[in-house]
Enzyme design. Structure first.
Site, PDB file in Angstrom:
ATOM      1  N   PHE A 118     -13.831 -38.590  87.371  1.00  0.00           N
ATOM      2  CA  PHE A 118     -14.226 -37.751  86.240  1.00  0.00           C
ATOM      3  C   PHE A 118     -15.761 -37.747  86.187  1.00  0.00           C
ATOM      4  CE2 PHE A 118     -10.438 -35.911  84.372  1.00  0.00           C
ATOM      5  CZ  PHE A 118      -9.547 -36.340  85.349  1.00  0.00           C
TER       6      PHE A 118
ATOM      7  N   LYS B 272     -13.339 -29.992  98.242  1.00  0.00           N
ATOM      8  CA  LYS B 272     -12.614 -31.215  97.851  1.00  0.00           C
ATOM      9  C   LYS B 272     -11.111 -30.985  97.988  1.00  0.00           C
ATOM     10  CE  LYS B 272     -16.029 -33.855  96.948  1.00  0.00           C
ATOM     11  NZ  LYS B 272     -16.317 -34.918  97.906  1.00  0.00           N
TER      12      LYS B 272
ATOM     13  N   TYR C 114     -17.790 -25.855  96.218  1.00  0.00           N
ATOM     14  CA  TYR C 114     -17.795 -27.326  96.240  1.00  0.00           C
ATOM     15  C   TYR C 114     -16.396 -27.859  95.937  1.00  0.00           C
ATOM     16  CZ  TYR C 114     -18.071 -32.000  94.278  1.00  0.00           C
ATOM     17  OH  TYR C 114     -17.808 -33.317  93.980  1.00  0.00           O
TER      18      TYR C 114
ATOM     19  N   SER D  62     -12.563 -35.173  93.217  1.00  0.00           N
ATOM     20  CA  SER D  62     -13.200 -34.907  91.921  1.00  0.00           C
ATOM     21  C   SER D  62     -12.214 -34.261  90.960  1.00  0.00           C
ATOM     22  CB  SER D  62     -14.376 -33.951  92.160  1.00  0.00           C
ATOM     23  OG  SER D  62     -14.821 -33.400  90.953  1.00  0.00           O
TER      24      SER D  62
ATOM     25  N   ILE E 278     -23.009 -43.099  94.016  1.00  0.00           N
ATOM     26  CA  ILE E 278     -21.794 -43.913  93.847  1.00  0.00           C
ATOM     27  C   ILE E 278     -21.626 -44.864  95.032  1.00  0.00           C
ATOM     28  CG2 ILE E 278     -19.303 -43.832  93.394  1.00  0.00           C
ATOM     29  CD1 ILE E 278     -19.744 -40.858  92.500  1.00  0.00           C
TER      30      ILE E 278
HETATM   31  P1  NAD Z   1     -24.805 -38.457  96.454  1.00  0.00           P
HETATM   32  O1  NAD Z   1     -25.332 -37.134  96.863  1.00  0.00           O
HETATM   33  O2  NAD Z   1     -25.678 -39.357  95.674  1.00  0.00           O
HETATM   34  O3  NAD Z   1     -24.277 -39.258  97.747  1.00  0.00           O
HETATM   35  C1  NAD Z   1     -23.733 -38.610  98.874  1.00  0.00           C
HETATM   36  C2  NAD Z   1     -24.418 -39.199 100.095  1.00  0.00           C
HETATM   37  O4  NAD Z   1     -23.881 -38.561 101.271  1.00  0.00           O
HETATM   38  C3  NAD Z   1     -25.926 -38.953 100.117  1.00  0.00           C
HETATM   39  O5  NAD Z   1     -26.588 -40.179 100.309  1.00  0.00           O
HETATM   40  C4  NAD Z   1     -26.141 -38.002 101.301  1.00  0.00           C
HETATM   41  O6  NAD Z   1     -27.382 -38.234 101.924  1.00  0.00           O
HETATM   42  C5  NAD Z   1     -24.946 -38.314 102.182  1.00  0.00           C
HETATM   43  N1  NAD Z   1     -24.507 -37.210 103.053  1.00  0.00           N
HETATM   44  C6  NAD Z   1     -24.194 -35.939 102.709  1.00  0.00           C
HETATM   45  N2  NAD Z   1     -23.815 -35.226 103.795  1.00  0.00           N
HETATM   46  C7  NAD Z   1     -23.883 -36.074 104.862  1.00  0.00           C
HETATM   47  C8  NAD Z   1     -23.615 -35.950 106.257  1.00  0.00           C
HETATM   48  N3  NAD Z   1     -23.242 -34.785 106.787  1.00  0.00           N
HETATM   49  N4  NAD Z   1     -23.778 -37.020 107.048  1.00  0.00           N
HETATM   50  C9  NAD Z   1     -24.182 -38.216 106.532  1.00  0.00           C
HETATM   51  N5  NAD Z   1     -24.455 -38.402 105.216  1.00  0.00           N
HETATM   52  C10 NAD Z   1     -24.302 -37.338 104.400  1.00  0.00           C
HETATM   53  O7  NAD Z   1     -23.426 -38.179  95.668  1.00  0.00           O
HETATM   54  P2  NAD Z   1     -22.569 -39.151  94.748  1.00  0.00           P
HETATM   55  O8  NAD Z   1     -22.755 -38.745  93.342  1.00  0.00           O
HETATM   56  O9  NAD Z   1     -22.800 -40.547  95.144  1.00  0.00           O
HETATM   57  O10 NAD Z   1     -21.114 -38.671  95.170  1.00  0.00           O
HETATM   58  C11 NAD Z   1     -20.397 -39.308  96.209  1.00  0.00           C
HETATM   59  C12 NAD Z   1     -19.140 -38.515  96.479  1.00  0.00           C
HETATM   60  O11 NAD Z   1     -18.377 -38.422  95.272  1.00  0.00           O
HETATM   61  C13 NAD Z   1     -19.390 -37.078  96.928  1.00  0.00           C
HETATM   62  O12 NAD Z   1     -18.433 -36.740  97.904  1.00  0.00           O
HETATM   63  C14 NAD Z   1     -19.170 -36.273  95.665  1.00  0.00           C
HETATM   64  O13 NAD Z   1     -18.753 -34.970  95.943  1.00  0.00           O
HETATM   65  C15 NAD Z   1     -18.076 -37.068  94.980  1.00  0.00           C
HETATM   66  N6  NAD Z   1     -18.067 -36.895  93.522  1.00  0.00           N
HETATM   67  C16 NAD Z   1     -19.203 -37.107  92.810  1.00  0.00           C
HETATM   68  C17 NAD Z   1     -19.202 -36.914  91.431  1.00  0.00           C
HETATM   69  C18 NAD Z   1     -20.455 -37.093  90.625  1.00  0.00           C
HETATM   70  O14 NAD Z   1     -20.502 -36.593  89.496  1.00  0.00           O
HETATM   71  N7  NAD Z   1     -21.453 -37.799  91.084  1.00  0.00           N
HETATM   72  C19 NAD Z   1     -18.023 -36.512  90.784  1.00  0.00           C
HETATM   73  C20 NAD Z   1     -16.871 -36.331  91.542  1.00  0.00           C
HETATM   74  C21 NAD Z   1     -16.897 -36.523  92.928  1.00  0.00           C
HETATM   75  C1  UD1 Z   2     -19.773 -31.532  86.647  1.00  0.00           C
HETATM   76  C2  UD1 Z   2     -19.541 -30.707  87.877  1.00  0.00           C
HETATM   77  C3  UD1 Z   2     -18.105 -30.843  88.340  1.00  0.00           C
HETATM   78  C4  UD1 Z   2     -17.740 -32.305  88.531  1.00  0.00           C
HETATM   79  C5  UD1 Z   2     -17.971 -33.020  87.218  1.00  0.00           C
HETATM   80  C6  UD1 Z   2     -17.675 -34.496  87.355  1.00  0.00           C
HETATM   81  C7  UD1 Z   2     -21.131 -28.896  87.588  1.00  0.00           C
HETATM   82  C8  UD1 Z   2     -21.324 -27.466  87.204  1.00  0.00           C
HETATM   83  N1  UD1 Z   2     -19.873 -29.342  87.555  1.00  0.00           N
HETATM   84  O1  UD1 Z   2     -19.116 -30.853  85.605  1.00  0.00           O
HETATM   85  O2  UD1 Z   2     -17.900 -30.177  89.554  1.00  0.00           O
HETATM   86  O3  UD1 Z   2     -16.370 -32.420  88.884  1.00  0.00           O
HETATM   87  O4  UD1 Z   2     -19.346 -32.859  86.838  1.00  0.00           O
HETATM   88  O5  UD1 Z   2     -18.667 -35.118  88.057  1.00  0.00           O
HETATM   89  O6  UD1 Z   2     -22.064 -29.583  87.955  1.00  0.00           O
HETATM   90  N2  UD1 Z   2     -24.082 -29.859  79.209  1.00  0.00           N
HETATM   91  C9  UD1 Z   2     -24.987 -29.404  78.278  1.00  0.00           C
HETATM   92  N3  UD1 Z   2     -26.287 -29.270  78.656  1.00  0.00           N
HETATM   93  C10 UD1 Z   2     -26.744 -29.593  79.904  1.00  0.00           C
HETATM   94  C11 UD1 Z   2     -25.809 -30.080  80.854  1.00  0.00           C
HETATM   95  C12 UD1 Z   2     -24.482 -30.181  80.473  1.00  0.00           C
HETATM   96  O7  UD1 Z   2     -24.628 -29.092  77.143  1.00  0.00           O
HETATM   97  O8  UD1 Z   2     -27.940 -29.446  80.179  1.00  0.00           O
HETATM   98  C13 UD1 Z   2     -22.681 -30.041  78.816  1.00  0.00           C
HETATM   99  C14 UD1 Z   2     -21.699 -29.203  79.612  1.00  0.00           C
HETATM  100  O9  UD1 Z   2     -21.513 -27.955  79.016  1.00  0.00           O
HETATM  101  C15 UD1 Z   2     -20.436 -30.088  79.555  1.00  0.00           C
HETATM  102  C16 UD1 Z   2     -21.000 -31.509  79.511  1.00  0.00           C
HETATM  103  O10 UD1 Z   2     -22.340 -31.383  79.061  1.00  0.00           O
HETATM  104  O11 UD1 Z   2     -19.738 -29.853  78.356  1.00  0.00           O
HETATM  105  C17 UD1 Z   2     -21.003 -32.211  80.869  1.00  0.00           C
HETATM  106  O12 UD1 Z   2     -21.638 -31.375  81.817  1.00  0.00           O
HETATM  107  P1  UD1 Z   2     -21.943 -31.875  83.321  1.00  0.00           P
HETATM  108  O13 UD1 Z   2     -22.627 -33.188  83.276  1.00  0.00           O
HETATM  109  O14 UD1 Z   2     -22.617 -30.763  84.021  1.00  0.00           O
HETATM  110  O15 UD1 Z   2     -20.485 -32.159  83.917  1.00  0.00           O
HETATM  111  P2  UD1 Z   2     -19.232 -31.167  84.087  1.00  0.00           P
HETATM  112  O16 UD1 Z   2     -19.446 -29.890  83.420  1.00  0.00           O
HETATM  113  O17 UD1 Z   2     -18.029 -31.931  83.672  1.00  0.00           O
END
Ligand code: NAD
Ligand code: UD1
Length: 329
Positions: free
Chosen positions: A177, A152, A148, A124, A12
């Site tokens: 989301f 948050k 995790y 999140s 992101i």
């Molecule tokens: P990502 O893992 O791709 O990016 C996180 C980055 O942080 C990575 O590049 C990693 O190298 C860096 N990092 C981690 N710990 C570090 C540290 N101690 N010092 C310096 N750099 C560090 O994850 P993302 O999907 O881009 O998510 C970004 C943020 O959004 C995270 O905080 C994650 O928890 C949150 N978030 C992600 C999702 C999702 O589904 N991707 C959903 C909800 C919230």
């Molecule tokens: C994930 C994270 C959650 C985060 C959210 C938003 C996990 C366990 N949880 O949850 O912390 O807040 O994303 O980023 O990683 N599914 C399948 N088959 C698969 C994978 C997923 O059927 O192989 C289904 C799951 O049951 C769910 C949906 O797909 O209904 C989405 O799953 P996933 O992408 O893992 O996201 P979250 O469960 O929402």
């Protein structure tokens, strides 16, 4: 604005850095590459024609963070850095608490010291646990089910306490989301190591023939077709939400959901993916995944009313772009 982006080479973060650079903002990145690659920096440059200043530092090292603040004097911070794998957080809780909390505390201490008061934090939808009502509003009760998610929620609490102690802080907590999709160039996206846990990266690998079959976790939920429903949001819309948050005229402590407000089931997503990419995704129904909830989607009214946040991209775009990135890489 000069913006310090932690975790700016991650999924992101990298999309947000591109939008900041395209808007003419100056970008400083701190990332220790624990879950990203240096080549992303080059790709950002290729897309934007601009350079971000990069520090390969660990935010858990206070002296390094302080060095960056001393040298760069940013105006604002977007804090993406953190570890994010739910399953891993259950087996390595201390690693998660240490990394996610210590990095944030170091960052906030430096912000206080160098008088940088504006921060946007990546939270999140996981902080809502099992929602009692849908769509989920920001004032819903909070409850976490894994380390995790607890990091948050703890960081949200730390930010609230900080604001209560010093109301000159301007803090935005964004609860994402389910981000999917990738940059239109095909250069940036999400490509997790090993077997993916999340739905979209798994679907992509099955479509490519790299994994044999998608396991759909349960078809007996009380949802439209029995499979789990989530609020998938294009990463480009999500990135844009950060720009709006940075430029928000409302000051103080603010919390916004970033979702589309629309729920999509696993089967609906798979069908759409097959249709727009003209591929087959083999799947089988297996038992429910432990800890999963039936439905989760955002009320996006607050972000719309206060930030002017709306989503431009559809589920079709998300499916096309997720596959396109994988194709290009
Ligand atoms: P990502 O893992 O791709 O990016 C996180 C980055 O942080 C990575 O590049 C990693 O190298 C860096 N990092 C981690 N710990 C570090 C540290 N101690 N010092 C310096 N750099 C560090 O994850 P993302 O999907 O881009 O998510 C970004 C943020 O959004 C995270 O905080 C994650 O928890 C949150 N978030 C992600 C999702 C999702 O589904 N991707 C959903 C909800 C919230
Ligand atoms: C994930 C994270 C959650 C985060 C959210 C938003 C996990 C366990 N949880 O949850 O912390 O807040 O994303 O980023 O990683 N599914 C399948 N088959 C698969 C994978 C997923 O059927 O192989 C289904 C799951 O049951 C769910 C949906 O797909 O209904 C989405 O799953 P996933 O992408 O893992 O996201 P979250 O469960 O929402």
């Amino acid at each position: 604005m000069k913006v310090l982006v932690t975790g700016g080479l991650g999924y992101i973060g990298s999309h947000t850095v591109v939008e900041l650079l395209e808007n003419g903002d100056e970008v400083i990145i701190i990332d220790n590459l624990v879950n990203s690659k240096l080549e992303v920096l080059e790709k950002i440059k290729k897309i934007t024609g601009k350079n971000a200043t990069f520090y390969q530092y660990d935010l858990c090292d206070y002296s390094k963070v302080s060095e960056v603040f001393e040298k760069e004097r940013p105006d604002a911070v977007i804090h993406f850095a953190g570890l994010k794998a739910v399953g891993e957080s259950v087996s390595k809780p201390l690693t998660y608490y240490e990394n996610n909390l210590l990095s944030t505390i170091n960052l906030l201490k430096c912000m206080a010291k160098y008088n940088v008061k504006k921060i946007v934090f990546s939270s999140s939808a996981t902080v809502y646990g099992k929602p009692k009502t849908l769509p989920i509003r920001e004032d819903a009760s909070l409850h976490t089910t894994n380390p995790y998610g607890t990091t948050k929620l703890m960081i949200e609490n730390i930010l609230t306490d900080l604001y209560n102690s010093d109301s000159s802080f301007d803090i935005t907590i964004l609860r994402y989301f389910n981000p999917i999709g990738s940059h239109k160039s095909g250069l940036l996206g999400e490509n997790p190591n090993g077997i993916p846990n999340n739905l979209m990266p798994y679907v992509v690998r099955v479509a490519r023939g790299e994994l044999p079959v998608l396991n759909i976790f349960g078809d007996d939920y009380p949802t439209i077709d029995g499979t789990g429903v989530r609020d998938y949001i294009h990463v480009l819309d999500l990135a844009h939400g950060h720009i709006l948050a940075l430029n928000n005229k409302i000051h103080g402590l603010k919390i916004y959901n970033l979702g589309t407000g629309k729920g999509t089931s696993v089967l609906e997503l798979v069908k759409m993916f097959e249709k727009v990419n003209n591929v087959k995704v083999n799947y089988q129904i297996v038992k429910r995944r432990d800890g999963d909830i039936a439905e989760c989607y955002a009320s996006s009214d607050k972000a719309k009313n206060e930030l002017g946040f709306t989503c431009k991209y559809t589920l079709e775009d998300m499916c096309l772009d997720s596959y396109n990135y994988h194709d290009a890489n």
